[in-house]
Each structure stands twice: as C-alpha cells, then as structure tokens.
Design a protein around this motif. Structure first.
Motif, PDB file in Angstrom:
ATOM      1  N   GLN A 170      24.595  76.561  85.387  1.00 34.94           N
ATOM      2  CA  GLN A 170      24.954  75.218  84.950  1.00 34.94           C
ATOM      3  C   GLN A 170      23.890  74.202  85.367  1.00 34.94           C
ATOM      4  O   GLN A 170      23.551  73.290  84.613  1.00 34.94           O
ATOM      5  N   ALA A 171      23.337  74.388  86.586  1.00 38.76           N
ATOM      6  CA  ALA A 171      22.271  73.505  87.049  1.00 38.76           C
ATOM      7  C   ALA A 171      21.036  73.622  86.168  1.00 38.76           C
ATOM      8  O   ALA A 171      20.360  72.618  85.876  1.00 38.76           O
ATOM      9  N   LYS A 172      20.726  74.837  85.720  1.00 42.62           N
ATOM     10  CA  LYS A 172      19.590  75.034  84.833  1.00 42.62           C
ATOM     11  C   LYS A 172      19.825  74.337  83.498  1.00 42.62           C
ATOM     12  O   LYS A 172      18.903  73.721  82.934  1.00 42.62           O
ATOM     13  N   VAL A 173      21.055  74.405  82.990  1.00 41.29           N
ATOM     14  CA  VAL A 173      21.376  73.705  81.737  1.00 41.29           C
ATOM     15  C   VAL A 173      21.210  72.204  81.915  1.00 41.29           C
ATOM     16  O   VAL A 173      20.619  71.518  81.065  1.00 41.29           O
ATOM     17  N   ASP A 174      21.698  71.687  83.033  1.00 43.71           N
ATOM     18  CA  ASP A 174      21.556  70.247  83.293  1.00 43.71           C
ATOM     19  C   ASP A 174      20.092  69.847  83.418  1.00 43.71           C
ATOM     20  O   ASP A 174      19.674  68.778  82.951  1.00 43.71           O
ATOM     21  N   GLU A 175      19.298  70.733  84.053  1.00 48.08           N
ATOM     22  CA  GLU A 175      17.880  70.444  84.230  1.00 48.08           C
ATOM     23  C   GLU A 175      17.159  70.365  82.890  1.00 48.08           C
ATOM     24  O   GLU A 175      16.382  69.424  82.645  1.00 48.08           O
ATOM     25  N   VAL A 176      17.428  71.294  82.024  1.00 53.55           N
ATOM     26  CA  VAL A 176      16.775  71.286  80.709  1.00 53.55           C
ATOM     27  C   VAL A 176      17.266  70.098  79.885  1.00 53.55           C
ATOM     28  O   VAL A 176      16.493  69.465  79.154  1.00 53.55           O
ATOM     29  N   THR A 177      18.557  69.789  79.997  1.00 56.15           N
ATOM     30  CA  THR A 177      19.088  68.628  79.272  1.00 56.15           C
ATOM     31  C   THR A 177      18.422  67.342  79.733  1.00 56.15           C
ATOM     32  O   THR A 177      18.063  66.469  78.915  1.00 56.15           O
ATOM     33  N   ALA A 178      18.222  67.210  81.064  1.00 57.03           N
ATOM     34  CA  ALA A 178      17.537  66.029  81.603  1.00 57.03           C
ATOM     35  C   ALA A 178      16.091  65.969  81.127  1.00 57.03           C
ATOM     36  O   ALA A 178      15.567  64.899  80.781  1.00 57.03           O
ATOM     37  N   ALA A 179      15.418  67.149  81.115  1.00 56.43           N
ATOM     38  CA  ALA A 179      14.037  67.186  80.642  1.00 56.43           C
ATOM     39  C   ALA A 179      13.958  66.767  79.176  1.00 56.43           C
ATOM     40  O   ALA A 179      12.996  66.103  78.757  1.00 56.43           O
TER      41      ALA A 179
END
Length: 412
Positions: A118-127
């Motif tokens: 989930q953190a990886k998804v949030d990271e890519v979404t932020a990017a």
C-alpha cells in the motif's frame, strides 16, 4: 427355498397326486422313503430343472446386490500454506454455511506485506501528482523561453536593420553577440520542450506502469492475507476438527478436519452388480433398496446411470507391468446409480449406509409391439412375472434383517 417350494408345487406335487390317486399307490406301502426317487423321479427331475431355470432367470433379469452404498465425498479442511493457528471460530460437529470462517492463521507477516504494498502504491501516486505539477511548471518555462527568444530575435533584427541602413551606427560584433543570445535562448526553449516531453512520458507511460505493478503487488499481498482466514467451501458439518490456538498447520501433513457436505450421500445410492449383469442393466430400470438404518422399509428407486467401465481394469502409470491375473483375482462390479422415485426417499438413511438392492427388468413397453412373436411374448411375460419372486425375497430379508442383526450378531 421360495423358488424350490414354487417349483415343487408345479412338478413333484402333481406327480405325487397322479401316483397316489390315479395309480392307487399308497404312502408307506408303494411310496416309501426308499422308493421316493423311483416313484416320483419325473417330478423330482422336472423340479430340479425348473428350479435352476427359475433361479437363473430371476437373478439374471432381476439382479440383486448387497453392495449398495450411500457413498459421499468429504472436503478436507486445509489452508493453502503453513501457519500457526491464531483463532478458531467453530467447534467439533458444528453445522456451517458456505463461506463461514472456520479458523484463522497468524497473519502478521501478510499484514506487513499489505502495508508495504500500500505504501508503494501511495508513493507512485504521489510521484504521479508531482510529475503533473512539474508538467505545469514545464509549460510555464516553455512560454517564458519562447518570450525571451522572441525578445532576443526582435532586438537582433532591429540592430541588424539599423546596421544595414547605417553600417557605422551598429558594430558587427554587436550583431554577433545578439545572434549568440538568440541561439542560447533557442536552446533553452528546446530544453524546456524536451523536459515537457520527458514529464509527459512519465505521466502517461512510466508512472502508470509503476502504479499498476504496485497495485498488483497490493492485490497479491491482500490475497495472501485473505488466505490466512480459512472458510467453509460448502455448507455441511465439521467433523474431526480438533484445532486449538497455537497449533501449527501444514497442508502437506494432514488436514485440520473434514467437512461433510450437507447433501452428501442423500441424493443417490451406488450399487455394485456382478459383471454378468452388464447386458441387462440400463438407465430407467425400476429398483428397490432395503437399508438396516430404516428397518422394515422398502424404498422404490430408479437406475439413473450405469458406469461404463469396471474398476478392476484400471491402469495407473508406474514402473511395473500390469499382470491381468491380479485383476482377475478381484473382479470389479458394474456400478449403477440409484435415485429415489419420490422426494425424500432417502430421508433417515445416514450417508455411508450399506443397503440391499434389487433391480427389475421390465418389458412393459416392448409388449405393446404387435410384431412380437408368440414365444417372445410369452418369454417377456415370464421375465416380468418372476420379478415378483425377487421382490418377495427382498421383503422377507427386510423382515428378518433386524432380528439377524440384533440377535445373531449382537447389534453390529
């Protein structure tokens, strides 16, 4: 015995009556224990042949078996992976519905994997959000670069026009300096446009691909987490379920328990008939069963399927050659599937019960054919009629069965 008594009434009894009243021979004088064979030889021989023929006809055209079983398949309760039991939601012999939770394995590792994904998804979404902001900045830089380029070009063109009119008014070096400024600002514009292309590629291709990969990893992690909660696949009853919190469950060693489906063994009976009956067994035959679980009860059935293969001939790939003699030592049977004629016919019969079954050949439809020969018609009538004898035998066995089980075998 029933067949013998019936045949005796048609052969030995008429022979005796003829010799007693027609020939005047008396019991104890001309007809004695030692002269019975000679005096009644015709009746005895006819009785033996008729009895053998009757028994053969009955058991061939109306086959019977004591290997009729209400077979059912159980569902093993196993997780898809190794884990330690964290919670148990059901108890032994409890009835469950499809999808109901049975127990849960320790899921700390799976929850951590879900959080990481989930953190990886949030990271890519932020990017992706940052890249869209940078794209807006790149658009502004392009506008700024174009404006600066236009200003430099205007200044260069103005000085060039002045020099053309008055070469002494503007030095040639000034024109070269202005041209260099124009070239530099043109390069700045290209750099800003290239930056926009790069950001556009990131927003439209790279970052969406990374987001899909991250979301797939999240789905996989969530699936692994869901697998720690073991649910009932079908409605039924939990058997041999002795799990406790802290037990280590390994699907390769043994199941955590057994789930018996609610409809298991309550829809049909599997009966094994001798291979000699292969020529007379067919779907649609009327049948009857008698089960010790329901004493003094005859259940009307119908043959719905007949297995086209015999189990003793099956071959499994191995490193040893198959010897047909081994199959001949344990010949298989013709398996027929019997279903009750009426709804609720198998109520009260526990799955796994062993019953006695009779199947009856019927020529009722064939007898309607006007082209049948006389002997064919007589033969069909005889076959249909002698089925009554087998039905009587089954009812006699049903009456005697409780006494046989409770008295002579001690209730087993």
């Amino acid at each position: 015995m029933l067949e013998l008594l019936f045949c005796s009434a048609l052969t030995i009894l008429p022979d005796f009556l003829f010799r007693r009243y027609r020939q005047g021979k008396r019991i104890g004088y001309e007809i004695t224990l030692y002269s019975v064979w000679y005096e009644l030889r015709y009746g005895i021989v006819a009785c033996v042949f008729l009895t053998v023929s009757l028994i053969t006809t009955i058991f061939y055209f109306h086959p019977a078996t004591s290997a009729a079983v209400a077979m059912y398949r159980t569902v093993p309760i196993v997780p898809e992976g190794i884990g330690r039991v964290a919670e148990v939601y059901v108890s032994l012999n409890e009835k469950v519905e499809a999808g109901q939770p049975l127990f849960r394995l320790d899921d700390s590792e799976q929850k951590a994997a879900v959080a990481t994904a989930q953190a990886k998804v949030d990271e890519v979404t932020a990017a992706l959000t940052v890249a869209e902001t940078q794209l807006a900045t790149a658009d502004a830089r392009i506008i700024e670069a174009r404006s600066a380029l236009k200003q430099a070009e205007d200044e260069r063109d103005t000085k060039a026009e002045i020099r053309r009119r008055n070469p002494d008014a503007v030095a040639a070096r000034e024109i070269e300096r202005l041209q260099n400024i124009v070239d530099g600002r043109a390069g700045g514009l290209k750099a800003a446009e290239a930056e926009k292309v790069t950001l556009t590629a990131e927003i439209e291709t790279q970052l969406p691909a990374e987001l899909r990969t991250a979301e797939a990893a999240l789905v996989q992690a969530q699936a692994d987490l869901d697998k720690t909660l073991i649910r009932a696949g079908v409605a039924g009853e939990v058997q041999q379920f002795t799990l406790r919190v802290g037990d280590l469950v390994n699907p390769m060693m043994r199941p955590a328990g057994v789930l018996v489906p609610a409809e298991a063994g309550r829809e049909a009976i599997q009966a094994g008939f001798g291979q000699i009956e292969a020529g007379v067994m067919y779907p649609g035959m009327a049948a009857e069963i008698a089960c010790i679980a329901r004493p003094f009860t005859i259940i009307p059935m119908v043959v719905t399927q007949v297995q086209s293969t015999v189990s003793s001939g099956q071959v499994r790939a191995s490193d040893q050659l198959v010897d047909p003699v081994q199959a001949a030592q344990t010949p298989g049977t013709i398996v027929a599937y019997l279903e009750p004629m009426f709804a609720g016919g198998l109520d009260g019969i526990p799955p796994g019960s062993v019953c006695t079954a009779n199947a009856y050949t019927s020529y009722h439809e064939q007898l309607k054919d006007p082209n049948l020969g006389t002997f064919q018609r007589i033969g069909m009538h005889v076959v249909d009629t002698v089925g009554l004898v087998h039905a009587l035998i089954l009812r006699m066995q049903t009456v005697i069965a409780p006494v046989k089980v409770l008295v002579f075998t001690g209730g087993h």
